[in-house]
Design a protein around this motif. Structure first.
Motif, mmCIF file in Angstrom:
data_model
loop_
_atom_site.group_PDB
_atom_site.id
_atom_site.type_symbol
_atom_site.label_atom_id
_atom_site.label_comp_id
_atom_site.label_asym_id
_atom_site.label_seq_id
_atom_site.Cartn_x
_atom_site.Cartn_y
_atom_site.Cartn_z
ATOM 1 N N THR A 184 0.836 -1.201 0.000
ATOM 2 C CA THR A 184 0.000 0.000 0.000
ATOM 3 C C THR A 184 0.872 1.252 0.000
ATOM 4 O O THR A 184 0.612 2.211 -0.743
ATOM 5 N N PRO A 195 -5.231 -0.787 2.795
ATOM 6 C CA PRO A 195 -5.637 -2.153 2.468
ATOM 7 C C PRO A 195 -7.092 -2.383 2.880
ATOM 8 O O PRO A 195 -7.672 -1.582 3.607
ATOM 9 N N SER A 230 -6.313 1.196 -3.056
ATOM 10 C CA SER A 230 -6.577 0.110 -2.106
ATOM 11 C C SER A 230 -6.143 -1.233 -2.674
ATOM 12 O O SER A 230 -6.227 -1.475 -3.883
#
Length: 209
Positions: free
Chosen positions: A18, A85, A131
């Protein structure tokens, strides 16, 4: 003045997948001529919303902690990037609690009918969601998208675009997806280019009046 962007990292892993995508997005924003403030949300010391309802009558939160200055900064920034995430089909705890503290904006906009963001700034404020999800299922990002749209609504950002990668339990390393890394850079660059262009256009129109 350069357009100001806030980039929120919702993962506790500084050099994880991420964070890598967010790093590329920040590069894209800076290359588009914007100034970026990165905030590691999991490193902040703050309380979740305690429903004191102080913000129902006031344009601030009763709780004073690391979120307090950011509530004020969010009124003036031009763009937003959130990188997180997926956990249990939604945003993980720290960043979700951070977003919940923005009831200050909700109360101002929908209860007192006195938004904390000016009508002028709404013309160019935009947001990008980044994401990653572990599962390879079509609904992996439904939860974060819904929360992102709600957050953008109360803080008066247009939910402009997203960069999403599922099946990370199999992929493991995002560098195996160079196209996704490029997408994070490209979409951020384009969003921030538009923000800078729209902000300048409005400024020029005001000067011409």
């Amino acid at each position: 003045m350069k357009p100001q962007i806030i980039a929120l990292l919702g993962s506790p892993i500084d050099d994880g997948n991420t964070a890598r995508l967010l790093s590329e997005a920040i590069k894209g924003a800076e290359d588009a001529g914007c100034s970026v403030i990165k905030v590691d949300v999991t490193k902040l010391k703050f309380s979740p919303c305690m429903e004191h309802f102080y913000c129902e009558q006031n344009d601030d939160c009763m709780i004073k902690d690391d979120v307090s200055p950011l509530l004020k900064r969010f009124r003036k920034v031009d763009g937003l990037i959130i990188a997180s995430p997926v956990m249990t089909m939604g945003f993980p705890g720290a960043i979700k609690s951070f977003m919940d503290r923005f009831q200050v904006f909700f109360m101002a906009k929908y209860v007192r009918k006195d938004p904390l963001v000016t009508k002028e700034m709404k013309k160019w404020r935009k947001a990008l969601l980044i994401s990653i999800g572990g599962m390879n299922v079509p609904y992996d990002f439904d939860g974060v998208r819904l929360s992102m749209r709600a957050f953008c609504d109360i803080t008066d950002f247009e939910y402009w675009e997203d960069v999403l990668q599922n099946d990370m339990d199999s992929i493991i390393d995002i560098t195996k997806k160079p196209d996704k890394i490029k997408e994070a850079y490209t979409k951020s660059h384009e969003m921030c280019r538009i923000i800078a262009e729209d902000k300048k256009k409005y400024s020029d129109e005001v000067k011409a009046e």
